[in-house]
Write a protein that holds these residues in place. Structure first.
Motif, PDB file in Angstrom:
ATOM      1  N   ASP A 198      -9.329   7.545   0.566  1.00 43.94           N
ATOM      2  CA  ASP A 198     -10.388   6.590   0.864  1.00 43.94           C
ATOM      3  C   ASP A 198     -10.454   5.446  -0.132  1.00 43.94           C
ATOM      4  OD1 ASP A 198     -11.240   7.972   3.113  1.00 43.94           O
ATOM      5  OD2 ASP A 198     -12.539   9.284   1.954  1.00 43.94           O
ATOM      6  N   ALA A 199      -9.316   5.062  -0.698  1.00 47.57           N
ATOM      7  CA  ALA A 199      -9.326   3.961  -1.669  1.00 47.57           C
ATOM      8  C   ALA A 199      -7.979   3.268  -1.692  1.00 47.57           C
ATOM      9  CB  ALA A 199      -9.668   4.489  -3.062  1.00 47.57           C
ATOM     10  N   PHE A 200      -7.987   2.007  -2.090  1.00 49.50           N
ATOM     11  CA  PHE A 200      -6.746   1.311  -2.390  1.00 49.50           C
ATOM     12  C   PHE A 200      -6.983   0.403  -3.590  1.00 49.50           C
ATOM     13  CE2 PHE A 200      -8.597  -1.555   0.886  1.00 49.50           C
ATOM     14  CZ  PHE A 200      -8.615  -2.754   0.201  1.00 49.50           C
ATOM     15  N   ALA A 201      -5.893   0.052  -4.272  1.00 46.63           N
ATOM     16  CA  ALA A 201      -5.992  -0.778  -5.476  1.00 46.63           C
ATOM     17  C   ALA A 201      -4.669  -1.482  -5.717  1.00 46.63           C
ATOM     18  CB  ALA A 201      -6.354   0.078  -6.689  1.00 46.63           C
ATOM     19  N   PHE A 229       0.807  -1.212   0.000  1.00 46.93           N
ATOM     20  CA  PHE A 229       0.000   0.000   0.000  1.00 46.93           C
ATOM     21  C   PHE A 229       0.846   1.269   0.000  1.00 46.93           C
ATOM     22  CE2 PHE A 229      -2.749  -3.269   1.871  1.00 46.93           C
ATOM     23  CZ  PHE A 229      -3.702  -3.289   0.869  1.00 46.93           C
ATOM     24  N   GLY A 230       1.967   1.219  -0.708  1.00 46.20           N
ATOM     25  CA  GLY A 230       2.698   2.423  -1.042  1.00 46.20           C
ATOM     26  C   GLY A 230       3.660   2.942   0.002  1.00 46.20           C
ATOM     27  N   LEU A 253       4.143  -5.413 -10.034  1.00 45.48           N
ATOM     28  CA  LEU A 253       3.033  -5.385  -9.080  1.00 45.48           C
ATOM     29  C   LEU A 253       2.870  -3.964  -8.585  1.00 45.48           C
ATOM     30  CD1 LEU A 253       0.914  -6.788  -7.278  1.00 45.48           C
ATOM     31  CD2 LEU A 253       2.728  -7.156  -5.584  1.00 45.48           C
ATOM     32  N   THR A 254       1.731  -3.368  -8.874  1.00 49.68           N
ATOM     33  CA  THR A 254       1.451  -2.002  -8.457  1.00 49.68           C
ATOM     34  C   THR A 254       0.435  -2.029  -7.333  1.00 49.68           C
ATOM     35  OG1 THR A 254       1.862  -1.184 -10.704  1.00 49.68           O
ATOM     36  CG2 THR A 254       0.627   0.258  -9.206  1.00 49.68           C
ATOM     37  N   VAL A 255       0.799  -1.469  -6.181  1.00 51.89           N
ATOM     38  CA  VAL A 255      -0.072  -1.417  -5.016  1.00 51.89           C
ATOM     39  C   VAL A 255      -0.087   0.007  -4.496  1.00 51.89           C
ATOM     40  CG1 VAL A 255      -0.535  -2.315  -2.710  1.00 51.89           C
ATOM     41  CG2 VAL A 255       0.539  -3.785  -4.415  1.00 51.89           C
TER      42      VAL A 255
END
Length: 484
Positions: A215-218, A91-92, A208-210
């Motif tokens: 208010d969102a994650f992808a 998550f970045g 892999l992009t995270v």
């Protein structure tokens, strides 16, 4: 009740299997292949038709799972299907440097689950597993000396199949678990996650992009055939699981979480689902066992689900084989629950903490989450522990009081005079690694492979790659325990 002919495929069948495995996912396939390779008769029952598909749930194959596959001669083939990732972003704001793993596989392999199933099924067929596709489990009837599976073909014809043992590897909606009346306590962690398989106009920089912002994650991951899996969640978009998903919803979530939607287009699959955290209280009920998602389910954070199931199967298979071949007492099978239930609980905690951090609301909470993640990523002991747990390398089993500290721990792929340790483990037997003058335990399991190790210590390695016994120096106490 006789077995109808239309319940069988082209694989030669066994009318009286030693073990019935329900479910032909990764965990069920590895378990069945191991048992058949040990000379046992195994039947796999699968509700789905035997069709090649490109839909998949998992993409990450972690280091410990690759070691498990290497011990079966399968890792090299699987490596050809995917891409290696040495840095895992969570998550970045938190990244793990997997290149520091002390393993032959210091990375996570990004490849679709169906590629894992392909290599496992090929091996299972080669060693004689009997596959029954298009066959639904209706119920399980445990008996004193065995288990009866009540089955039904795609045409609705009922029949029964009996065996001394049965393993339920039939997923989160396990009919085996339900038939036993076992509870599956837990809760939904995420509702209304969206899932899509799409093409991208702009290729991401990483395999892999995270990302998670506001208010969102992808996350975005490639199939390898030109399509990408894009999965995401957005606060305030609480919809029923049956509600349709529009491409525009995926695009908006990606832009919010990642800052760009990569030109999503041409979807071949769109869906909505929820993510649960649940674990069955007992992995064993008499002669029936639960493995993989049938025993535990959790959020996709960290990509540990499929890996945990495969490692469940590797733990159970050699124990079942030892008991069925008369080499061990039935009590050995109790250690499957004792060793793997705590691992499942740990995976629930770790994946749950990650996904809750990504979902944290409010600016202060998000700021605290970012600081904590940066701290965990920069403090080497913290990041090292997280890396070992997520990769599976750090998973170990408890030892009895007084045992050597290595007992119950994963043994790395040692270089031996006869080759690599994990090459020797392909025989499916214990491996005794000892120097010429090293101590040897009194009770060496039958059919143990002996290997020379040019050090003054000894290890007895279980077929699943964990230490069953160890000694550094032949101290007085160790000599007495070794019968010297």
């Amino acid at each position: 009740m006789p077995t109808p002919k239309d319940a069988q495929d082209s694989t030669p069948h066994h009318t009286a299997p030693d073990v019935i495995v329900v479910g032909a996912g990764p965990a069920g396939l590895l378990l069945a292949g191991d048992l058949a390779a040990a000379g046992l008769k195994v039947t796999v029952v699968e509700r789905r038709a035997h069709t090649a598909g490109n839909l998949t749930r998992a993409f990450a194959v972690h280091a410990r799972t690759l070691e498990v596959l290497d011990a079966r001669g399968l890792a090299d083939d699987l490596l050809k299907t995917g891409q290696k990732l040495t840095r895992l972003n969570l998550f970045g704001s938190f990244a793990l440097d997997l290149s520091r793993l002390r393993s032959r596989f210091p990375f996570v392999l990004i490849t679709p689950q169906y590629e894992v199933e392909r290599v496992l099924e090929r091996r299972a067929r080669a060693v004689g597993v009997d596959f029954r596709y298009d066959t639904e489990l209706v119920g399980v009837e445990p008996r004193t000396t065995g288990v009866t599976a009540r089955l039904r073909t795609a045409d609705g014809d009922p029949f029964e199949l009996g065996a001394p043992y049965l393993a339920g590897a039939d997923g989160v909606r396990s009919r085996v678990r339900e038939s036993l009346g076992l509870p599956f306590p837990g809760e939904s962690v995420i509702t209304s996650m969206v899932l899509s398989d799409v093409r991208l106009a702009q290729e991401p920089e990483s395999v892999l992009t995270v990302g998670g912002k506001g208010d969102a994650f992808a996350f975005v991951v490639p199939f390898g055939d030109g399509y990408y899996r894009v999965m995401g969640w957005s606060r305030g978009r609480e919809a029923a699981e049956s509600d349709p998903v529009e491409l525009s919803e995926i695009q908006e979530i990606a832009r919010t979480a990642l800052g760009v939607d990569h030109g999503l287009h041409d979807p071949r699959f769109l869906s909505r689902f929820h993510s649960d955290e649940r674990q069955v209280p007992s992995y064993r009920v008499g002669r029936v066992f639960l493995v993989g998602d049938a025993a535990h389910v959790h959020s996709p954070a960290g990509g540990m689900g499929m890996n945990t199931g495969i490692q469940d199967a590797a733990n159970l298979s050699w124990k079942l084989a030892a008991v069925l071949r008369g080499r061990a007492e039935d009590e050995l099978l109790d250690t499957y629950h004792a060793e793997r239930h705590p691992v499942g609980a740990m995976v629930l905690r770790v994946s749950g903490a990650m996904v809750r951090g990504a979902m944290a609301g409010g600016p202060l909470t998000r700021a605290g989450r970012a600081v904590a993640a940066r701290l965990a990523g920069s403090v080497r002991p913290l990041s090292g522990r997280a890396m070992r747990m997520i990769s599976g390398i750090g998973i170990s089993y408890g030892a009895e009081r007084g045992e050597h500290p290595l007992v119950g721990r994963r043994v790395p792929d040692l270089a031996l005079a006869e080759g690599r340790l994990y090459e020797l483990l392909r025989k499916g037997e214990h491996v005794l690694v000892a120097s010429a003058d090293g101590p040897v335990p009194v009770a060496v399991p039958p059919h143990t492979v002996r290997a020379h190790w040019a050090r003054g210590s000894s290890l007895l390695v279980r077929p699943d790659g964990y230490a069953a016994w160890a000694a550094y120096e032949p101290s007085g106490r160790q000599r007495r325990r070794a019968g010297r």
